[in-house]
Design a protein around this motif. Structure first.
Motif, PDB file in Angstrom:
ATOM      1  N   ALA A  54       0.863  -1.182   0.000  1.00  0.00           N
ATOM      2  CA  ALA A  54       0.000   0.000   0.000  1.00  0.00           C
ATOM      3  C   ALA A  54       0.898   1.230   0.000  1.00  0.00           C
ATOM      4  O   ALA A  54       1.897   1.276   0.716  1.00  0.00           O
ATOM      5  CB  ALA A  54      -0.908  -0.008   1.224  1.00  0.00           C
ATOM      6  N   GLY A  55       0.560   2.196  -0.835  1.00  0.00           N
ATOM      7  CA  GLY A  55       1.365   3.408  -0.949  1.00  0.00           C
ATOM      8  C   GLY A  55       2.328   3.383  -2.110  1.00  0.00           C
ATOM      9  O   GLY A  55       2.843   4.426  -2.511  1.00  0.00           O
ATOM     10  N   ASP A  56       2.611   2.191  -2.668  1.00  0.00           N
ATOM     11  CA  ASP A  56       3.434   2.128  -3.880  1.00  0.00           C
ATOM     12  C   ASP A  56       2.700   2.847  -5.002  1.00  0.00           C
ATOM     13  O   ASP A  56       1.463   2.907  -5.008  1.00  0.00           O
ATOM     14  CB  ASP A  56       3.690   0.678  -4.303  1.00  0.00           C
ATOM     15  N   THR A  57       3.450   3.364  -5.945  1.00  0.00           N
ATOM     16  CA  THR A  57       2.859   4.095  -7.066  1.00  0.00           C
ATOM     17  C   THR A  57       3.008   3.295  -8.350  1.00  0.00           C
ATOM     18  O   THR A  57       4.092   2.807  -8.667  1.00  0.00           O
ATOM     19  CB  THR A  57       3.541   5.467  -7.245  1.00  0.00           C
ATOM     20  N   LEU A  58       1.905   3.170  -9.066  1.00  0.00           N
ATOM     21  CA  LEU A  58       1.933   2.580 -10.407  1.00  0.00           C
ATOM     22  C   LEU A  58       1.950   3.723 -11.409  1.00  0.00           C
ATOM     23  O   LEU A  58       1.166   4.666 -11.301  1.00  0.00           O
ATOM     24  CB  LEU A  58       0.691   1.722 -10.657  1.00  0.00           C
ATOM     25  N   VAL A  59       2.830   3.634 -12.392  1.00  0.00           N
ATOM     26  CA  VAL A  59       2.892   4.614 -13.471  1.00  0.00           C
ATOM     27  C   VAL A  59       2.399   3.910 -14.734  1.00  0.00           C
ATOM     28  O   VAL A  59       2.928   2.875 -15.129  1.00  0.00           O
ATOM     29  CB  VAL A  59       4.326   5.144 -13.678  1.00  0.00           C
ATOM     30  N   PHE A  60       1.362   4.472 -15.327  1.00  0.00           N
ATOM     31  CA  PHE A  60       0.800   3.937 -16.567  1.00  0.00           C
ATOM     32  C   PHE A  60       1.207   4.876 -17.702  1.00  0.00           C
ATOM     33  O   PHE A  60       0.735   6.007 -17.775  1.00  0.00           O
ATOM     34  CB  PHE A  60      -0.725   3.872 -16.492  1.00  0.00           C
ATOM     35  N   ASN A  61       2.101   4.421 -18.577  1.00  0.00           N
ATOM     36  CA  ASN A  61       2.513   5.203 -19.747  1.00  0.00           C
ATOM     37  C   ASN A  61       1.844   4.616 -20.980  1.00  0.00           C
ATOM     38  O   ASN A  61       1.972   3.407 -21.246  1.00  0.00           O
ATOM     39  CB  ASN A  61       4.040   5.155 -19.918  1.00  0.00           C
ATOM     40  N   TYR A  62       1.143   5.463 -21.748  1.00  0.00           N
ATOM     41  CA  TYR A  62       0.415   4.982 -22.920  1.00  0.00           C
ATOM     42  C   TYR A  62       0.034   6.168 -23.801  1.00  0.00           C
ATOM     43  O   TYR A  62       0.147   7.328 -23.394  1.00  0.00           O
ATOM     44  CB  TYR A  62      -0.837   4.208 -22.497  1.00  0.00           C
ATOM     45  N   ASN A  63      -0.434   5.862 -24.985  1.00  0.00           N
ATOM     46  CA  ASN A  63      -0.917   6.887 -25.916  1.00  0.00           C
ATOM     47  C   ASN A  63      -2.374   7.183 -25.550  1.00  0.00           C
ATOM     48  O   ASN A  63      -3.249   6.333 -25.745  1.00  0.00           O
ATOM     49  CB  ASN A  63      -0.817   6.383 -27.349  1.00  0.00           C
ATOM     50  N   PRO A  64      -2.662   8.390 -25.042  1.00  0.00           N
ATOM     51  CA  PRO A  64      -4.027   8.682 -24.571  1.00  0.00           C
ATOM     52  C   PRO A  64      -5.068   8.804 -25.685  1.00  0.00           C
ATOM     53  O   PRO A  64      -6.257   8.820 -25.401  1.00  0.00           O
ATOM     54  CB  PRO A  64      -3.866  10.000 -23.816  1.00  0.00           C
ATOM     55  N   SER A  65      -4.645   8.832 -26.914  1.00  0.00           N
ATOM     56  CA  SER A  65      -5.638   8.890 -27.991  1.00  0.00           C
ATOM     57  C   SER A  65      -6.182   7.496 -28.328  1.00  0.00           C
ATOM     58  O   SER A  65      -7.201   7.380 -29.000  1.00  0.00           O
ATOM     59  CB  SER A  65      -5.062   9.565 -29.239  1.00  0.00           C
ATOM     60  N   ILE A  66      -5.509   6.445 -27.819  1.00  0.00           N
ATOM     61  CA  ILE A  66      -5.990   5.093 -28.126  1.00  0.00           C
ATOM     62  C   ILE A  66      -6.174   4.196 -26.900  1.00  0.00           C
ATOM     63  O   ILE A  66      -6.615   3.055 -27.032  1.00  0.00           O
ATOM     64  CB  ILE A  66      -5.074   4.378 -29.150  1.00  0.00           C
ATOM     65  N   HIS A  67      -5.799   4.692 -25.700  1.00  0.00           N
ATOM     66  CA  HIS A  67      -5.939   3.897 -24.478  1.00  0.00           C
ATOM     67  C   HIS A  67      -6.358   4.793 -23.315  1.00  0.00           C
ATOM     68  O   HIS A  67      -6.296   6.017 -23.409  1.00  0.00           O
ATOM     69  CB  HIS A  67      -4.621   3.216 -24.091  1.00  0.00           C
ATOM     70  N   ASN A  68      -6.733   4.155 -22.219  1.00  0.00           N
ATOM     71  CA  ASN A  68      -6.962   4.840 -20.949  1.00  0.00           C
ATOM     72  C   ASN A  68      -6.702   3.849 -19.826  1.00  0.00           C
ATOM     73  O   ASN A  68      -6.310   2.703 -20.081  1.00  0.00           O
ATOM     74  CB  ASN A  68      -8.377   5.435 -20.871  1.00  0.00           C
ATOM     75  N   PHE A  89      -8.745   7.406 -15.972  1.00  0.00           N
ATOM     76  CA  PHE A  89      -7.545   8.216 -16.158  1.00  0.00           C
ATOM     77  C   PHE A  89      -7.241   8.286 -17.654  1.00  0.00           C
ATOM     78  O   PHE A  89      -7.349   7.291 -18.351  1.00  0.00           O
ATOM     79  CB  PHE A  89      -6.359   7.584 -15.417  1.00  0.00           C
ATOM     80  N   GLN A  90      -6.831   9.467 -18.121  1.00  0.00           N
ATOM     81  CA  GLN A  90      -6.643   9.630 -19.562  1.00  0.00           C
ATOM     82  C   GLN A  90      -5.429  10.475 -19.931  1.00  0.00           C
ATOM     83  O   GLN A  90      -5.324  10.943 -21.052  1.00  0.00           O
ATOM     84  CB  GLN A  90      -7.883  10.293 -20.159  1.00  0.00           C
ATOM     85  N   SER A  91      -4.493  10.671 -19.008  1.00  0.00           N
ATOM     86  CA  SER A  91      -3.372  11.577 -19.280  1.00  0.00           C
ATOM     87  C   SER A  91      -2.281  10.960 -20.147  1.00  0.00           C
ATOM     88  O   SER A  91      -1.519  11.669 -20.781  1.00  0.00           O
ATOM     89  CB  SER A  91      -2.746  12.060 -17.974  1.00  0.00           C
ATOM     90  N   GLY A  92      -2.175   9.634 -20.137  1.00  0.00           N
ATOM     91  CA  GLY A  92      -1.083   8.967 -20.837  1.00  0.00           C
ATOM     92  C   GLY A  92       0.145   8.802 -19.960  1.00  0.00           C
ATOM     93  O   GLY A  92       1.097   8.123 -20.320  1.00  0.00           O
ATOM     94  N   LYS A  93       0.132   9.432 -18.808  1.00  0.00           N
ATOM     95  CA  LYS A  93       1.229   9.325 -17.833  1.00  0.00           C
ATOM     96  C   LYS A  93       0.627   9.324 -16.422  1.00  0.00           C
ATOM     97  O   LYS A  93       1.018  10.124 -15.579  1.00  0.00           O
ATOM     98  CB  LYS A  93       2.205  10.487 -17.991  1.00  0.00           C
ATOM     99  N   ASP A  94      -0.298   8.438 -16.196  1.00  0.00           N
ATOM    100  CA  ASP A  94      -1.033   8.407 -14.930  1.00  0.00           C
ATOM    101  C   ASP A  94      -0.191   7.788 -13.828  1.00  0.00           C
ATOM    102  O   ASP A  94       0.483   6.786 -14.046  1.00  0.00           O
ATOM    103  CB  ASP A  94      -2.322   7.603 -15.094  1.00  0.00           C
ATOM    104  N   GLN A  95      -0.261   8.384 -12.646  1.00  0.00           N
ATOM    105  CA  GLN A  95       0.399   7.854 -11.458  1.00  0.00           C
ATOM    106  C   GLN A  95      -0.668   7.582 -10.417  1.00  0.00           C
ATOM    107  O   GLN A  95      -1.387   8.494 -10.006  1.00  0.00           O
ATOM    108  CB  GLN A  95       1.431   8.842 -10.928  1.00  0.00           C
ATOM    109  N   ILE A  96      -0.768   6.319 -10.018  1.00  0.00           N
ATOM    110  CA  ILE A  96      -1.832   5.898  -9.121  1.00  0.00           C
ATOM    111  C   ILE A  96      -1.222   5.178  -7.921  1.00  0.00           C
ATOM    112  O   ILE A  96      -0.461   4.221  -8.095  1.00  0.00           O
ATOM    113  CB  ILE A  96      -2.828   4.969  -9.854  1.00  0.00           C
TER     114      ILE A  96
END
Length: 124
Positions: A54-68, A89-96
């Motif tokens: 708990a508290g770890d951060t996941l970084v989701f890197n992707y092209n926001p025009s084709i993924h979320n 989330f739709q930024s393409g560089k989401d940190q959760i």
């Protein structure tokens, strides 16, 4: 003299609090989902062999025009559907930040979740 001793105790208390805060922050890890490939198809197996807290951060890197990224519940994960009120989330560089227990994420673009663009992570 008593005033000096009180100041020293207060300073020591502040230092101890700062050290504890630093220690707690140092314990959190950051993971890039999918590794160098980023958030893409066939990501479902990516968490295997990793230990999350708990508290770890996941970084989701992707092209926001084709993924979320959509934070879903277990049912949404299993059925690849977005429950009402789910966070998208739709930024393409989401940190959760991970919550303790089970955390589920999918891409809800048509067919993407079914093609393995989903992850289930249990954080201790």
């Amino acid at each position: 003299m008593a005033q000096g001793r009180g100041s020293a105790i207060a300073a020591a208390t502040v230092m101890l609090c700062l050290l504890l805060l630093h220690f707690e922050l140092a314990q959190a890890a950051t993971y890039t989902v999918g590794g160098s490939n980023g958030w893409t198809f066939n990501s479902a197996g990516w968490p295997k062999g990793k230990r999350f807290k708990a508290g770890d951060t996941l970084v989701f890197n992707y092209n926001p025009s084709i993924h979320n990224v959509v934070a879903v519940n277990r049912a949404g994960y299993k059925s690849c559907t977005t429950p009402k009120g789910a966070t998208v989330f739709q930024s393409g560089k989401d940190q959760i930040k991970l919550a303790k227990g089970q955390n589920f994420f999918i891409c809800n673009y048509s067919g993407h979740c079914q093609a393995g663009m989903k992850v289930a992570i249990t954080a201790a």
